[in-house]
Write a protein that holds these residues in place. Structure first.
Motif, mmCIF file in Angstrom:
data_model
loop_
_atom_site.group_PDB
_atom_site.id
_atom_site.type_symbol
_atom_site.label_atom_id
_atom_site.label_comp_id
_atom_site.label_asym_id
_atom_site.label_seq_id
_atom_site.Cartn_x
_atom_site.Cartn_y
_atom_site.Cartn_z
ATOM 1 N N ARG A 1 0.828 -1.209 0.000
ATOM 2 C CA ARG A 1 0.000 0.000 0.000
ATOM 3 C C ARG A 1 0.865 1.264 0.000
ATOM 4 N NH1 ARG A 1 -5.340 -0.316 1.092
ATOM 5 N NH2 ARG A 1 -5.358 1.618 2.308
ATOM 6 N N THR A 2 2.000 1.216 0.681
ATOM 7 C CA THR A 2 2.905 2.368 0.664
ATOM 8 C C THR A 2 3.577 2.497 -0.694
ATOM 9 O OG1 THR A 2 3.319 2.031 3.031
ATOM 10 C CG2 THR A 2 4.835 3.472 1.860
ATOM 11 N N LEU A 3 3.963 1.378 -1.278
ATOM 12 C CA LEU A 3 4.583 1.393 -2.604
ATOM 13 C C LEU A 3 3.652 2.023 -3.632
ATOM 14 C CD1 LEU A 3 6.958 0.385 -4.461
ATOM 15 C CD2 LEU A 3 5.599 -1.686 -4.802
ATOM 16 N N LEU A 4 2.357 1.690 -3.562
ATOM 17 C CA LEU A 4 1.381 2.180 -4.539
ATOM 18 C C LEU A 4 0.831 3.557 -4.200
ATOM 19 C CD1 LEU A 4 -0.651 -1.115 -5.117
ATOM 20 C CD2 LEU A 4 1.165 -0.159 -6.550
ATOM 21 N N GLY A 5 1.251 4.132 -3.069
ATOM 22 C CA GLY A 5 0.789 5.472 -2.711
ATOM 23 C C GLY A 5 -0.530 5.486 -1.980
#
Length: 604
Positions: free
Chosen positions: A412-416
């Motif tokens: 979720r952090t990788l995808l923003g």
């Protein structure tokens, strides 16, 4: 931005419609000027030495014609008003929704979904109502200016008594501002609390039943409704009190005018024609004064709505609410917007992966990197820290680890979807400034751990407005092993699956979400625990087809299932928010105790 700037920006958001609306209602409010002058001329001709300029039937015909013309103009005014106020309301809702959707998932809204509904419904409706009344205020002020010039030319003292109530009303509205806004704010908050409680109850029906908490939940709901009833009663009483003051002030002024007119008529300085003109205008001036007070009340209440709407923005500039954006209300508007997007080089919806607006290829994925990626939840301090990973075109990478290790937080952090506190994401070596907007189809498609399905047909849940071009839907259904299930459904793809997909099994819901992702032909597919609810054979078929049909797309998969781990090119083992080990399954089985526990099922 304050409420005055917000109001002004909304008036200018659709200038053509607002101008047409303001002109229509100005004409409506000015029309009584002419019948009044005709009536004055007629009565003066009866009492003075001059002959009647018009006969009785001619006067009646003129008055009927004026009334019909006013009716026609009112019809036109309602058409322009509906179009304008609808566009203003939709613009605010569109801008608010766009802002929420662009925010990372952890910061999307600062309240419950039920409370957000209250903002979208009640606060936007109040804004819409105030903007709509502004054209009435403009038209009525124009009528007041023209009629006052005419009336002052007849008798300045009488004209003063006509418009004196307006001054009293403005003063009264200003004095009542703080209390009016206090009651309106309390009313809105209590309504939001009730809406939020309803949303929570609908989402937790099974938990409430299992806990036997029905009576407690109903009791709490009753308390919230009692509080809402009290605050709404105060709000309504305050509004009605102001309206009563406005109307009674007008009635008092009317009585003074009639007394003064009688005195002047006995003195011979005031003709019957003058009296008829004052009485005729008095009806419309009275309406003007009362309506102007109503507009002031709406404006004060809009101040509360503006503050509540700005609160959802969580620090973003309030200009977001009134930004000029297309609404696509008809085909011409959409075509004009698409032409503008084409001119600006923006990629339109519905294009194939790898195509931009002008048909030239955009940069396909060669290498996706994360360097030092860090995010910690504000409430607990848990999360991920200093994550480094790289995904190449066509690769199949698995993120695994024990429960609570940060697997979902990582993707979720990788995808923003969560705002990273530190680190950088790079696409083919170039930094991604806004991952939340960047990682969308055709670059990336994502299936969450809990599928988000809607009470609509299965087909619409998968496509979500996307065009089914070149048999994409059929291929996606086959890859997700959903085609056989659809054949067993009585209405096939047109089956309505109910709220949150309650008519589907857990495995069917997961594969529906997978089909939704696969139909978009993206460069990167991100699966979060996709096959947790699948039986062994269905899981085997899904990953077998996925490997065969994904083409050159890279895959990032969160799972601990052995069938997937065995196929991975690269495995990342997380523990306590950091990377504990990584490599192939053979390497990790030889070197990582944590991975061996996951592989052999000691921990799931």
């Amino acid at each position: 931005m304050n409420v005055y700037a917000y109001f002004w920006r909304l008036l200018r958001s659709r200038p053509v419609w607002y101008t047409c609306n303001a002109m229509a209602w100005t004409v409506i409010y000015l029309m009584p000027i002419f019948p009044g002058l005709i009536t004055k001329a007629f009565f003066d001709s009866l009492t003075l030495d001059s002959a009647a300029a018009y006969g009785t039937w001619a006067l009646v015909a003129l008055l009927i014609g004026a009334a019909l013309a006013r009716c026609a103009s009112i019809f036109i005014g309602f058409v322009t008003d509906v179009h304008f106020r609808f566009r203003v309301g939709m613009l605010v809702r569109r801008n608010l929704l766009e802002h929420i959707l662009k925010e990372p998932g952890a910061r999307a809204i600062p309240c419950s979904p039920g409370e957000a509904i209250s903002h979208f419904r009640d606060d936007v409706d109040q804004t819409e109502e105030t903007v709509s009344w502004s054209v009435d205020a403009f038209g009525m002020l124009t009528f007041a200016a023209v009629s006052s010039v005419i009336l002052i030319g007849i008798d300045a003292q009488m004209t003063l008594f006509v418009f004196l109530p307006l001054v009293i009303i403005v003063i009264g509205a200003q004095l009542a501002t703080s209390r009016l806004q206090k009651y309106r704010a309390a009313s809105r908050e209590s309504t939001a609390a009730v809406t939020g409680a309803i949303s929570e109850m609908f989402g937790s029906v099974q938990a409430i039943q299992v806990a036997g908490a029905e009576e407690r939940v109903i009791g709490r709901f009753r308390q919230l409704n009692d509080a809402r009833r009290q605050t709404m009663l105060k709000d309504k009483l305050m509004s009605e009190l102001l309206n009563s003051v406005f109307s009674n002030t007008v009635n008092l002024g009317t009585g003074l005018i009639l007394l003064l007119a009688g005195h002047k008529m006995r003195g011979g300085s005031f003709t019957i024609g003058d009296f008829s003109l004052f009485i005729y205008y008095l009806t419309f001036v009275t309406q003007f004064i009362s309506n102007f007070g109503t507009f002031l009340t709406h404006f004060k209440q809009m101040t509360v709505s503006f503050r509540r709407l700005a609160g959802i923005l969580q620090g973003s500039p309030a200009t977001v609410l009134s930004a000029r954006n297309p609404l696509y209300l008809d085909r011409r508007e959409r075509q004009a917007a698409e032409r503008q997007e084409h001119a600006n080089g923006v990629e339109p919806r519905g294009k194939k992966a790898g195509e931009s607006a002008n048909g030239t290829p955009f940069e396909p994925l060669k290498l996706l990197e994360a360097d030092g990626l860090t995010y910690r939840y504000p409430d607990t301090g848990r999360g991920i820290e200093d994550i480094r990973l790289s995904l190449r075109k066509g690769s199949f990478t698995v993120v695994t680890g024990p429960i609570g290790s940060g697997k979902t937080t990582l993707v979720r952090t990788l995808l923003g979807l969560l705002p990273h506190d530190a680190g950088e994401v790079r696409w083919n070596g170039r930094p991604v400034a806004d991952p939340g907007n960047f990682f969308t189809p055709p670059r990336s498609a994502y299936t969450a751990q809990v599928p988000r399905l809607y009470s609509d047909t299965l087909k619409d849940n998968i496509l979500l407005g996307h065009d089914d071009q070149g048999g994409r839907l059929e291929r996606a259904l086959h890859t997700a092993v959903l085609d056989a299930d659809i054949e067993r459904l009585q209405q096939g793809l047109e089956t309505v699956i109910g709220p949150r997909g309650v008519k589907l099994s857990g495995g069917q819901a997961q594969r529906t979400a997978a089909s939704r992702m696969l139909v978009r032909d993206s460069e990167l597919y991100v699966f979060d625990d996709l096959s947790s609810a699948l039986d062994v054979e269905t899981e085997r078929l899904l990953w077998e087809r996925m490997f065969r049909e994904r083409g050159d797309a890279a895959c990032l998969v969160v799972t601990h299932r052995k069938a997937v781990l065995a196929r991975a090119d690269h495995i990342i083992v997380l523990k306590d928010g950091g990377i504990e080990a990584e490599g192939t399954s053979e390497t990790l089985l030889a070197e990582s105790d944590s991975f061996r526990k996951l592989w052999y099922g000691d921990e799931s």
